[in-house]
Design a protein around this motif. Structure first.
Motif, PDB file in Angstrom:
ATOM      1  N   UNK A 248      58.759  19.829 -58.050  1.00  0.00           N
ATOM      2  CA  UNK A 248      57.334  20.180 -57.932  1.00  0.00           C
ATOM      3  C   UNK A 248      56.452  18.934 -58.018  1.00  0.00           C
ATOM      4  N   UNK A 249      56.839  18.005 -58.898  1.00  0.00           N
ATOM      5  CA  UNK A 249      56.079  16.750 -58.988  1.00  0.00           C
ATOM      6  C   UNK A 249      56.246  15.928 -57.713  1.00  0.00           C
ATOM      7  N   UNK A 250      57.460  15.953 -57.140  1.00  0.00           N
ATOM      8  CA  UNK A 250      57.691  15.241 -55.880  1.00  0.00           C
ATOM      9  C   UNK A 250      56.794  15.816 -54.783  1.00  0.00           C
ATOM     10  N   UNK A 251      56.683  17.130 -54.739  1.00  0.00           N
ATOM     11  CA  UNK A 251      55.831  17.769 -53.716  1.00  0.00           C
ATOM     12  C   UNK A 251      54.374  17.336 -53.876  1.00  0.00           C
ATOM     13  N   UNK A 252      53.915  17.273 -55.127  1.00  0.00           N
ATOM     14  CA  UNK A 252      52.530  16.829 -55.364  1.00  0.00           C
ATOM     15  C   UNK A 252      52.331  15.380 -54.903  1.00  0.00           C
ATOM     16  N   UNK A 253      53.315  14.509 -55.208  1.00  0.00           N
ATOM     17  CA  UNK A 253      53.226  13.115 -54.773  1.00  0.00           C
ATOM     18  C   UNK A 253      53.239  13.026 -53.248  1.00  0.00           C
ATOM     19  N   UNK A 254      54.104  13.823 -52.618  1.00  0.00           N
ATOM     20  CA  UNK A 254      54.163  13.823 -51.145  1.00  0.00           C
ATOM     21  C   UNK A 254      52.827  14.247 -50.548  1.00  0.00           C
ATOM     22  N   UNK A 255      52.231  15.310 -51.094  1.00  0.00           N
ATOM     23  CA  UNK A 255      50.946  15.789 -50.567  1.00  0.00           C
ATOM     24  C   UNK A 255      49.881  14.700 -50.645  1.00  0.00           C
ATOM     25  N   UNK A 256      49.886  13.957 -51.743  1.00  0.00           N
ATOM     26  CA  UNK A 256      48.871  12.904 -51.906  1.00  0.00           C
ATOM     27  C   UNK A 256      49.152  11.698 -50.998  1.00  0.00           C
ATOM     28  N   UNK A 257      50.426  11.267 -50.974  1.00  0.00           N
ATOM     29  CA  UNK A 257      50.744  10.038 -50.234  1.00  0.00           C
ATOM     30  C   UNK A 257      50.740  10.250 -48.721  1.00  0.00           C
ATOM     31  N   UNK A 258      51.314  11.351 -48.262  1.00  0.00           N
ATOM     32  CA  UNK A 258      51.460  11.552 -46.818  1.00  0.00           C
ATOM     33  C   UNK A 258      50.114  11.592 -46.099  1.00  0.00           C
ATOM     34  N   UNK A 259      49.092  12.118 -46.782  1.00  0.00           N
ATOM     35  CA  UNK A 259      47.801  12.292 -46.120  1.00  0.00           C
ATOM     36  C   UNK A 259      46.785  11.218 -46.514  1.00  0.00           C
ATOM     37  N   UNK A 260      47.213  10.213 -47.252  1.00  0.00           N
ATOM     38  CA  UNK A 260      46.255   9.156 -47.625  1.00  0.00           C
ATOM     39  C   UNK A 260      45.833   8.395 -46.361  1.00  0.00           C
ATOM     40  N   UNK A 261      44.562   7.959 -46.277  1.00  0.00           N
ATOM     41  CA  UNK A 261      44.080   7.295 -45.058  1.00  0.00           C
ATOM     42  C   UNK A 261      44.912   6.089 -44.648  1.00  0.00           C
ATOM     43  N   UNK A 262      45.365   5.307 -45.624  1.00  0.00           N
ATOM     44  CA  UNK A 262      46.110   4.106 -45.256  1.00  0.00           C
ATOM     45  C   UNK A 262      47.488   4.461 -44.679  1.00  0.00           C
ATOM     46  N   UNK A 263      48.116   5.538 -45.187  1.00  0.00           N
ATOM     47  CA  UNK A 263      49.400   5.978 -44.608  1.00  0.00           C
ATOM     48  C   UNK A 263      49.191   6.448 -43.172  1.00  0.00           C
ATOM     49  N   UNK A 264      48.115   7.202 -42.953  1.00  0.00           N
ATOM     50  CA  UNK A 264      47.818   7.684 -41.595  1.00  0.00           C
ATOM     51  C   UNK A 264      47.580   6.495 -40.669  1.00  0.00           C
ATOM     52  N   UNK A 265      46.892   5.479 -41.169  1.00  0.00           N
ATOM     53  CA  UNK A 265      46.624   4.285 -40.353  1.00  0.00           C
ATOM     54  C   UNK A 265      47.932   3.584 -39.971  1.00  0.00           C
ATOM     55  N   UNK A 266      48.849   3.452 -40.942  1.00  0.00           N
ATOM     56  CA  UNK A 266      50.138   2.790 -40.675  1.00  0.00           C
ATOM     57  C   UNK A 266      50.938   3.576 -39.632  1.00  0.00           C
ATOM     58  N   UNK A 267      50.952   4.891 -39.772  1.00  0.00           N
ATOM     59  CA  UNK A 267      51.700   5.702 -38.793  1.00  0.00           C
ATOM     60  C   UNK A 267      51.081   5.569 -37.399  1.00  0.00           C
ATOM     61  N   UNK A 268      49.758   5.450 -37.343  1.00  0.00           N
ATOM     62  CA  UNK A 268      49.084   5.283 -36.056  1.00  0.00           C
ATOM     63  C   UNK A 268      49.471   3.929 -35.424  1.00  0.00           C
ATOM     64  N   UNK A 269      49.616   2.889 -36.257  1.00  0.00           N
ATOM     65  CA  UNK A 269      50.035   1.582 -35.737  1.00  0.00           C
ATOM     66  C   UNK A 269      51.444   1.660 -35.148  1.00  0.00           C
ATOM     67  N   UNK A 270      52.313   2.420 -35.801  1.00  0.00           N
ATOM     68  CA  UNK A 270      53.670   2.582 -35.251  1.00  0.00           C
ATOM     69  C   UNK A 270      53.634   3.367 -33.944  1.00  0.00           C
ATOM     70  N   UNK A 271      52.721   4.351 -33.867  1.00  0.00           N
ATOM     71  CA  UNK A 271      52.621   5.101 -32.616  1.00  0.00           C
ATOM     72  C   UNK A 271      52.160   4.191 -31.469  1.00  0.00           C
ATOM     73  N   UNK A 272      51.223   3.310 -31.781  1.00  0.00           N
ATOM     74  CA  UNK A 272      50.757   2.372 -30.752  1.00  0.00           C
ATOM     75  C   UNK A 272      51.877   1.424 -30.328  1.00  0.00           C
ATOM     76  N   UNK A 273      52.702   1.023 -31.307  1.00  0.00           N
ATOM     77  CA  UNK A 273      53.836   0.155 -30.959  1.00  0.00           C
ATOM     78  C   UNK A 273      54.822   0.896 -30.040  1.00  0.00           C
ATOM     79  N   UNK A 274      55.050   2.157 -30.350  1.00  0.00           N
ATOM     80  CA  UNK A 274      55.962   2.941 -29.511  1.00  0.00           C
ATOM     81  C   UNK A 274      55.412   3.047 -28.086  1.00  0.00           C
TER      82      UNK A 274
END
Length: 678
Positions: A248-274
């Motif tokens: 349950x604590x892992x799920x809470x950490x995932x919810x916070x980290x996965x949607x953080x703006x900087x994580x979204x930005x990093x994933x977008x950079x990988x999409x641009x690389x692809x």
């Protein structure tokens, strides 16, 4: 109390006490400053020396002792040996890692492997023991008659076992390269020496007692770090009971980290690389020429200026590393594109079943989950090195009892693996994500050296985001003590456990391969009058050749441990399961049917695995033969098609061919005792 124990039980008790004393001594020495590398060496040399000692003590030149340990292994110890034989590097190293990366989907391995032993106990083990020979090809040859089916069975046993043993030796290479700082390729051959010491001298007798010793090491090594971790996080040292609340604590950490703006930005950079790689692939060969011209111009520009030599050398290295031709560029850039695509996706939540953005994607995940369970269950019930273990018990009853003990000993690891994955993920999410890259712990660099961990600061902010961290599943179990900051002696213990798991399975597999060649081919077909001594010489010679071949292939790093093992299960299930089950329970099954079914099953599985998993074989200069999966089934479940096709082929061909008049008496012999079924 000691007097009430058998001699074997007393020996095992002394051995257990000695092992725990050894760990305690190393823990004390670490407190007094013993370097981690020496702890790694101590575990490596102690365990391999002990296996070697058992191999020397159990050396034999008796055929029955060499192939089936004299049929004198009690059910309890055979269950323990089977557990060690079964719990390979895939179970020890790969299972928790796969659960860590794929969450719920990884449970297919736990369910499939456990369910397979139910099939072994119900459908195969007692009947094979009652048959009372040495190998699975022996059984198929006797049931269906003729050498053709024996040869096909030998080929299938060798193929499945070889793929499996390559995965084990690969695991040995990973462990030795990390914990005693050997180069991966050298580590592979050092581990190989340990494997040969046991199986070369004493065959099944030495392998059995070595595996009994290895079981203790691997199960203690597996449970200890996660129990410590569980106590540190929850205050309860039984991880199987409390990992639900940590999830349950892992799920809470995932919810916070996965949607953080900087994580979204990093994933977008990988999409641009692809996208960039996709564009370059579409514009080949001009894109390759353009890249060469650009780098060449930059190098000339630097040379014309007063730039530092190291910058020029770095650019010249990039120029040399460019693909040599458009075909090579396509392959290399496609790999880079797919890697970038993977990192651009939102990670899967650990507890999410059948993840997917659409209903169709969820259905695909569900189908693959079920297909993998099917293949692993059937493959477990058809692996020759596991089935051969049931020839070693004194009686049929003990064969059944040893299935129970096997399942119990294996269960201890399998119910711990999901907890392992959850606690490891909790540590990574809570203590590794979002910290400065300059402050990363030492284990990251150590595992990065052998290519199992990678960090890339794609947004150049100096902070580690989850999408910038890549962990190979094979690293999770081995690195967990370091991730959690435990004493190095625990890391050494885990490495010794992984080594025991890989060596125990590799011993059994190599013995299966060489028994197939020396006993089923050489003795049964070509030289029935060969002396006992000469048969053993042939077997040991084959053992050496096959072991070196397997180590050579493992040094090429052909895939992750778990993927290689999954292929082996598909091949074994397709080849043996239909022919064995129908051979025992359907009197009408004929030699022609079994032969056709085995060939169809093997060929279809291998065809599917190769064409779905690979698109080229650079060593052979072949490329462009890849294909899209049928019904979206992944290559790890390729055996699904082989097993179904095998059953259908055996039934159809048997119905149109002449029944074997000897089948009824043979089945009576193995299925009934004094008129009663087993």
């Amino acid at each position: 109390m000691l007097a009430s124990l058998t001699r074997l039980q007393r020996y095992y008790l002394y051995y257990t006490g000695g092992f725990f004393s050894f760990i305690g001594a190393l823990a004390v020495l670490e407190q007094h400053g013993m370097p981690p590398r020496w702890i790694g060496y101590a575990f490596l040399f102690f365990t391999i020396s002990m296996y070697a000692l058992i191999g020397i003590v159990c050396r034999t030149s008796d055929v029955s002792e060499y192939y089936v340990a004299g049929r004198r292994v009690p059910a309890f110890f055979n269950g323990m040996a089977t557990g060690a034989d079964w719990m390979s590097a895939a179970s020890f190293i790969g299972l928790a890692g796969t659960l860590y990366l794929s969450g719920f989907q990884g449970l297919a391995y736990v369910i499939g492997w456990t369910g397979g032993f139910v099939l072994v106990g119900l459908l195969l083990a007692p009947y094979l023991r009652r048959f009372g020979q040495y190998t699975i090809p022996d059984f198929l040859g006797a049931r269906y008659g003729g050498n053709a089916i024996r040869l096909v069975a030998v080929a299938a046993a060798i193929l499945a076992s070889f793929v499996y043993v390559v995965a084990q030796i690969y695991g040995v290479g990973v462990i030795t390269s990390r914990f005693v700082s050997l180069q991966f390729e050298i580590g592979v051959f050092v581990g190989l020496a340990g494997i040969l010491v046991c199986s070369f001298l004493g065959g099944m007798r030495a392998v059995t007692w070595t595996q009994v010793a290895q079981y203790l090491i691997l199960i203690v090594a597996y449970i200890t770090p996660v129990a410590i971790l569980s106590y540190n996080v929850t205050g309860n040292p039984v991880p199987q009971l409390v990992y639900g609340q940590v999830l349950q604590q892992v799920t809470q950490l995932e919810n916070r980290l996965f949607e953080s703006p900087v994580e979204v930005e990093v994933r977008e950079l990988y999409r641009e690389r692809a996208d960039l790689y996709a564009q370059k692939i579409m514009q080949l060969p001009q894109s390759l020429n353009f890249e060469r011209e650009q780098l060449s111009a930059q190098i000339n520009q630097l040379k014309a200026s007063d730039a530092q030599m190291k910058d020029i050398v770095a650019l010249e290295r990039l120029y040399r590393d460019l693909p040599h031709d458009p075909d090579q560029a396509r392959g290399r850039w496609e790999n880079a594109m797919f890697t970038a695509v993977e990192r651009s996706k939102t990670p899967i939540h650990h507890a999410e079943a059948f993840p997917g953005e659409t209903v169709e994607e969820q259905d695909i995940m569900r189908v693959n989950f079920l297909a993998l369970i099917f293949c692993l269950t059937v493959g477990t019930a058809a692996l020759p090195h596991v089935l051969t273990r049931y020839y070693t018990t004194p009686t049929v009853r003990q064969a059944r009892e040893s299935v129970f003990w096997s399942l119990l000993f294996i269960l201890l690891l399998y119910i711990t693996a999901p907890a392992y994955a959850v606690f490891a993920k909790y540590e990574v999410l809570s203590h590794l994500a979002e910290i400065p890259i300059t402050k990363l712990p030492g284990w990251v660099a150590a595992w990065a050296k052998i290519g199992l961990v990678s960090i890339e600061d794609i947004n150049a902010d100096g902070i580690l985001q989850l999408a910038e961290l890549s962990l190979n599943p094979d690293v999770i179990v081995l690195a967990t003590p370091e991730i959690a900051g435990m004493p190095y002696v625990v890391s050494g213990l885990v490495a010794a456990g992984g080594l025991a798991a890989a060596l125990s399975t590799a011993d059994g597999l190599l013995l299966t391969i060489t028994s197939s060649l020396s006993h089923d081919v050489y003795y049964r077909i070509f030289r029935p009058d060969a002396s006992t001594q000469f048969r053993l010489v042939i077997s040991k010679s084959m053992l050496l050749v096959v072991a070196i071949l397997a180590a050579t292939v493992a040094a090429q790093k052909p895939g992750t441990i778990l993927s290689m093992v999954s292929w082996a299960f598909s091949i074994a299930g397709s080849a043996f399961f239909p022919a064995l089950v129908l051979g025992i329970f359907w009197e009408r099954a004929t030699r022609a049917g079994a032969l056709a079914g085995m060939v169809v099953g093997i060929v279809l599985s291998i065809y599917y695995i190769i064409r779905v998993e690979f698109d080229s074989i650079p060593m052979l200069g072949i490329s462009g033969f890849g294909m899209e999966p049928w019904f979206h089934i992944q290559s790890t479940s390729g055996g699904l098609f082989g097993v179904v096709a095998g059953f259908i082929t055996i039934i159809l061909v048997s119905l149109v061919t002449k029944p074997d008049p000897r089948a009824a008496s043979f089945l009576t012999t193995i299925r009934f005792r004094n008129g009663d079924g087993l």
